[in-house]
Design a protein around this motif. Sequence first.
Motif, PDB file in Angstrom:
ATOM      1  N   ASP A  22       0.849  -1.177  -0.088  1.00  0.00           N
ATOM      2  CA  ASP A  22       0.112   0.119  -0.246  1.00  0.00           C
ATOM      3  C   ASP A  22       1.020   1.100   0.087  1.00  0.00           C
ATOM      4  N   PRO A  23       1.551   1.420  -1.139  1.00  0.00           N
ATOM      5  CA  PRO A  23       2.730   2.531  -1.101  1.00  0.00           C
ATOM      6  C   PRO A  23       2.013   4.125  -1.314  1.00  0.00           C
ATOM      7  N   ASP A  24       2.433   4.918  -0.795  1.00  0.00           N
ATOM      8  CA  ASP A  24       2.058   6.451  -0.922  1.00  0.00           C
ATOM      9  C   ASP A  24       2.944   7.120  -1.998  1.00  0.00           C
ATOM     10  N   ASP A  25       3.723   6.257  -2.594  1.00  0.00           N
ATOM     11  CA  ASP A  25       4.628   6.881  -3.639  1.00  0.00           C
ATOM     12  C   ASP A  25       4.880   5.875  -4.699  1.00  0.00           C
ATOM     13  N   LEU A  26       4.974   6.119  -5.944  1.00  0.00           N
ATOM     14  CA  LEU A  26       5.461   5.036  -6.963  1.00  0.00           C
ATOM     15  C   LEU A  26       6.533   4.340  -6.841  1.00  0.00           C
ATOM     16  N   ALA A  27       7.580   5.047  -5.976  1.00  0.00           N
ATOM     17  CA  ALA A  27       8.692   4.455  -5.947  1.00  0.00           C
ATOM     18  C   ALA A  27       8.971   3.340  -4.866  1.00  0.00           C
ATOM     19  N   TYR A  28       7.772   3.237  -4.159  1.00  0.00           N
ATOM     20  CA  TYR A  28       7.624   1.991  -3.321  1.00  0.00           C
ATOM     21  C   TYR A  28       6.577   0.943  -3.717  1.00  0.00           C
ATOM     22  N   SER A  29       6.206   1.134  -4.904  1.00  0.00           N
ATOM     23  CA  SER A  29       5.226   0.126  -5.666  1.00  0.00           C
ATOM     24  C   SER A  29       6.127  -1.019  -6.285  1.00  0.00           C
ATOM     25  N   HIS A  30       5.253  -1.735  -6.892  1.00  0.00           N
ATOM     26  CA  HIS A  30       5.632  -2.862  -7.639  1.00  0.00           C
ATOM     27  C   HIS A  30       5.657  -2.383  -9.079  1.00  0.00           C
ATOM     28  N   SER A  31       5.117  -1.237  -9.399  1.00  0.00           N
ATOM     29  CA  SER A  31       4.874  -0.836 -10.734  1.00  0.00           C
ATOM     30  C   SER A  31       6.201  -0.038 -11.125  1.00  0.00           C
ATOM     31  N   GLU A  32       6.417  -0.443 -12.565  1.00  0.00           N
ATOM     32  CA  GLU A  32       7.467   0.196 -13.447  1.00  0.00           C
ATOM     33  C   GLU A  32       7.534   1.927 -13.455  1.00  0.00           C
ATOM     34  N   LEU A  33       8.480   2.428 -13.290  1.00  0.00           N
ATOM     35  CA  LEU A  33       8.949   3.827 -13.157  1.00  0.00           C
ATOM     36  C   LEU A  33       9.441   4.237 -14.390  1.00  0.00           C
ATOM     37  N   GLY A  34       8.862   5.124 -15.213  1.00  0.00           N
ATOM     38  CA  GLY A  34       9.335   5.511 -16.662  1.00  0.00           C
ATOM     39  C   GLY A  34      10.399   6.385 -16.503  1.00  0.00           C
ATOM     40  N   LEU A  35      10.965   7.085 -17.301  1.00  0.00           N
ATOM     41  CA  LEU A  35      12.073   8.135 -17.152  1.00  0.00           C
ATOM     42  C   LEU A  35      11.402   9.297 -16.384  1.00  0.00           C
ATOM     43  N   HIS A  36      12.114   9.716 -15.408  1.00  0.00           N
ATOM     44  CA  HIS A  36      11.723  11.032 -14.796  1.00  0.00           C
ATOM     45  C   HIS A  36      12.812  11.633 -13.980  1.00  0.00           C
ATOM     46  N   THR A  37      12.442  12.655 -13.425  1.00  0.00           N
ATOM     47  CA  THR A  37      13.440  13.457 -12.683  1.00  0.00           C
ATOM     48  C   THR A  37      13.301  13.605 -11.398  1.00  0.00           C
ATOM     49  N   ASP A  38      14.117  12.962 -10.418  1.00  0.00           N
ATOM     50  CA  ASP A  38      13.928  12.824  -8.891  1.00  0.00           C
ATOM     51  C   ASP A  38      14.257  14.101  -8.625  1.00  0.00           C
ATOM     52  N   GLY A  39      13.436  14.589  -7.489  1.00  0.00           N
ATOM     53  CA  GLY A  39      13.391  15.977  -6.643  1.00  0.00           C
ATOM     54  C   GLY A  39      13.534  17.181  -7.637  1.00  0.00           C
ATOM     55  N   ALA A  40      12.954  17.104  -8.797  1.00  0.00           N
ATOM     56  CA  ALA A  40      13.072  18.360  -9.793  1.00  0.00           C
ATOM     57  C   ALA A  40      11.979  19.685  -9.099  1.00  0.00           C
ATOM     58  N   PHE A  41      11.044  19.024  -7.960  1.00  0.00           N
ATOM     59  CA  PHE A  41      10.330  20.211  -7.596  1.00  0.00           C
ATOM     60  C   PHE A  41      10.910  20.707  -6.283  1.00  0.00           C
ATOM     61  N   THR A  42      12.100  20.373  -5.970  1.00  0.00           N
ATOM     62  CA  THR A  42      12.749  20.888  -4.618  1.00  0.00           C
ATOM     63  C   THR A  42      13.812  22.209  -5.278  1.00  0.00           C
ATOM     64  N   GLN A  43      13.975  22.887  -3.950  1.00  0.00           N
ATOM     65  CA  GLN A  43      14.583  24.225  -4.134  1.00  0.00           C
ATOM     66  C   GLN A  43      15.827  24.020  -4.802  1.00  0.00           C
ATOM     67  N   GLN A  44      16.731  22.945  -4.546  1.00  0.00           N
ATOM     68  CA  GLN A  44      18.057  22.527  -5.222  1.00  0.00           C
ATOM     69  C   GLN A  44      18.095  21.209  -5.649  1.00  0.00           C
ATOM     70  N   PRO A  45      17.423  20.981  -6.903  1.00  0.00           N
ATOM     71  CA  PRO A  45      17.282  19.611  -7.194  1.00  0.00           C
ATOM     72  C   PRO A  45      18.812  19.220  -7.707  1.00  0.00           C
ATOM     73  N   PRO A  46      18.732  17.568  -7.420  1.00  0.00           N
ATOM     74  CA  PRO A  46      20.142  16.829  -7.319  1.00  0.00           C
ATOM     75  C   PRO A  46      20.601  17.127  -8.567  1.00  0.00           C
ATOM     76  N   ALA A  47      22.342  17.305  -8.586  1.00  0.00           N
ATOM     77  CA  ALA A  47      23.039  17.407  -9.602  1.00  0.00           C
ATOM     78  C   ALA A  47      23.345  16.233 -10.333  1.00  0.00           C
ATOM     79  N   ILE A  48      23.509  15.233  -9.272  1.00  0.00           N
ATOM     80  CA  ILE A  48      24.073  14.011  -9.571  1.00  0.00           C
ATOM     81  C   ILE A  48      23.369  13.022  -8.728  1.00  0.00           C
ATOM     82  N   GLN A  49      22.994  11.696  -8.959  1.00  0.00           N
ATOM     83  CA  GLN A  49      22.117  10.861  -8.286  1.00  0.00           C
ATOM     84  C   GLN A  49      23.183   9.354  -8.294  1.00  0.00           C
TER      85      GLN A  49
END
Length: 104
Positions: A22-49
């Motif tokens: 019962d995830p509250d975020d797709l990252a914690y689900s069994h679903s496939e995640l398509g291409l996306h950008t993590d943290g783009a909504f934050t004040q300082q998005p990650p430069a390298i992950q």
Amino acid sequence: ERLGGIARTVYDDLWETVPSTDPDDLAYSHSELGLHTDGAFTQQPPAIQVFHSYVCSVEAESGVEDGASLYADGLQVAKRLATPHLDTLEFLRSTPLRYHFLQR
């Protein structure tokens, strides 16, 4: 820490994404995640992950197959765009975009 400073986020500096029934975020689900950008909504998005992946026993225990992971190298994409499509690369580099974070 050899590459640069580790940024603390709402997830702390390191976190695990272990699938949940019962995830509250797709990252914690069994679903496939398509291409996306993590943290783009934050004040300082990650430069390298950096991802360290390992197979866990959740699939064996639950019988549910986990979703696939797909990664893209943004720097390589920019390099490939630079020669034949410099105008497109410049547009993408200079056009501000609005991001929003949608939580279920």
